[in-house]
Design an enzyme around this catalytic site. Structure first.
Site: not given
Ligand code: ZN
Length: 512
Positions: A167, A188, A195-199, A256, A314, A470
């Site tokens: 991100g 990295d 789910s990474n592509l949103q940011r 993160d 996050c 959860c």
């Protein structure tokens, strides 16, 4: 008249979602007692078992860090604003001095304010010249007097290491590449997930399943083929960090999690390399420049990490997709300013951004003479075991026979399904937030968000078999501990959370 206390996002579940609450008191200590009396859920977050203010929680009065004043005895006046600033992981001196020129040896002697030493390797102070193609590419920089030919050549000579291609690393690496930072390193070892592509805008839909570094290198090379992209496909560790950082001038922290944050900080302090820091959580971001010659480091701000699980990540708490775009771009801006040697760096200043209110705040930050790593008598002189430092222990083998026999506090998805199919009487309590419950759920579960458990547990029967869950198991472990502490005898935590349930029992439901 009451004093206003600003509540940060991670603690708002305990103040009925309010971002500011009033409290009464003549000192910070009295205010906090009043605050935790009115909002009892905050107590465990602000105080440790001995009743002392936790060290990863910092309190500011009118943007002044009170740890250097009289701490909890600090008097407050009506109309003051008190801020509580806890450390968040996802992705923070001396007074800011103008005119740093890290690449000019003359500047060092003259100003004595050289914020960092340039990496030993690479062209020895000789700035590279620009080709005609580069002059065309960087023309909008070259016509600015603050950058000009010399500034652009400094950028070309510079070596910046981005920790993480996610991100924060995405916008930071893209702007640094576009700006012409000559050597851009990336660390990295992750793979691009949907789910990474949103940011994480370095990566596109066709990159899902590829290594993040391969994807990042392709994107950055398209953006600017003139620069060198160095990829380090490793998990950053105490064993490799110093060697990895050594050739670089500036480290950009886009991690993160807390162990890596402290590792990056300590390695930067030990190597005297500036750390362009950023972190994000939901709608809030933080940025600073740490570990310069005279400036504070991350440990001056937060000497210790929060206990595992107390501050959500996050992945657990979510993050607004555009937020890392803003914070990562601030980190890139600070990096470029340090390289060129212009402006006032974010040294000794802690920038806090609230996207919901669209507000920036700046808190003063001082170098702590007692800091364990950058203080006058440091106790940390080499890299340590950061997982252990952050209280993270290796997960027990879930399949071992011994574990199944002894660990009566957890249940697996498969076992839960078997018990449900048998018709065993049990209550499934989902402690996630309502918006998560809308994405997927275990049939028959009741929703009691973790923050509501302390005041709603009476809705549950203490004699009934209860299974809490959860998303992945961390928050529900806290809920289970709480329920046991108030007398519930039969509480099981669903190992791996609803995600494990979807994987093993009901793959038709979406994951997030
Ligand atoms: Zn320090």
């Amino acid at each position: 008249m009451a004093t206003k206390i600003l509540i940060p996002t991670p603690l708002r579940p305990y103040t009925e979602k309010k971002d500011a609450v009033d409290a009464e008191g003549k000192t910070v200590g009295e205010l906090l007692v009043d605050l935790t009396t009115k909002h009892t859920g905050l107590k465990a977050h602000l105080y440790n078992d001995q009743g002392h203010l936790r060290s990863f929680v910092n309190v500011y009065v009118n943007d002044e860090d009170i740890r250097y004043l009289q701490k909890e005895q600090t008097p407050v006046q009506p109309g003051d604003t008190v801020s509580i600033i806890p450390s968040v992981a996802g992705g923070a001196p001396a007074g800011a001095e103008k005119g740093y020129d890290p690449f000019s040896t003359a500047g060092v002697a003259e100003k004595g304010s050289y914020p960092f030493s340039r990496a030993k390797t690479g062209p020895d102070r000789e700035l590279p010249s620009l080709t005609n193609d580069e002059i065309k590419r960087y023309s909008r920089h070259l016509i600015m007097p603050e950058v000009g030919m010399e500034g652009q050549r400094k950028l070309k000579a510079a070596k910046v290491l981005c920790i993480g291609a996610g991100g924060l690393g995405s916008p930071a690496a893209m702007y640094l590449a576009a700006a012409g930072v000559g050597t851009l390193g990336l660390v990295d070892f992750d793979v691009v997930d949907f789910s990474n592509l949103q940011r994480q805008i370095l990566h596109g839909t066709p990159d899902v399943g590829r290594s993040k570094l391969a994807s990042a290198k392709d994107r950055l090379t398209t953006l600017n083929p003139e620069i060198t992209i160095a990829t380090h496909e490793v998990a950053l560790s105490s064993q490799n960090a110093l060697e990895l950082f050594d050739p670089y001038d500036i480290i950009l922290d886009g991690t993160d999690n807390f162990p890596t944050r402290y590792l990056v900080n300590d390695a930067c302090v030990l190597l005297r390399k500036p750390n362009a820091y950023g972190s994000i959580f939901r709608f809030e971001g933080q940025a600073s420049v740490f570990a310069t010659k005279d400036g504070p480091c991350y440990r001056c701000l937060y000497p210790e990490p929060p206990p595992p699980g107390l501050v959500p990540s996050c992945a657990e708490g979510g993050v607004l997709g555009v937020l890392p775009g803003i914070i990562g771009t601030i980190q890139a801006t600070e990096t470029i300013k340090l390289i060129i040697g212009v402006g006032e760096p974010l040294i000794g200043r802690f920038l806090i951004f609230d996207a919901l209110r669209m507000r920036f705040r700046e808190l003063k930050l001082r170098k702590d003479p007692d800091c364990p790593v950058c203080g006058t008598h440091p106790t940390v002189k080499q890299l340590i075991d950061y997982e252990q430092f952050c209280g993270i222990h290796p997960a027990p083998e879930p399949t071992s026979v011994q574990n199944i026999q002894n660990n009566a506090t957890e249940i697996s998805s498969i076992e839960l399904k078997q018990r449900l199919d048998r018709g065993d009487p049990l209550k499934i309590v989902d402690v996630r937030e309502p918006n998560e419950y809308q994405i997927n759920r275990i049939p028959g579960s009741v929703l009691i968000p973790l923050g509501d458990v302390p005041r709603r547990y009476q809705e549950l029967d203490p004699d009934e078999q209860i299974v809490v869950h959860c998303k992945m198991g961390t928050r529900s472990a806290k809920a289970a501990d709480f329920l046991r502490s108030v007398g519930f005898k039969r509480v099981l935590n669903l190992r791996g959370g609803v995600l494990d349930w979807v994987d093993k029992i009901d793959p038709t439901q979406p994951k997030y």
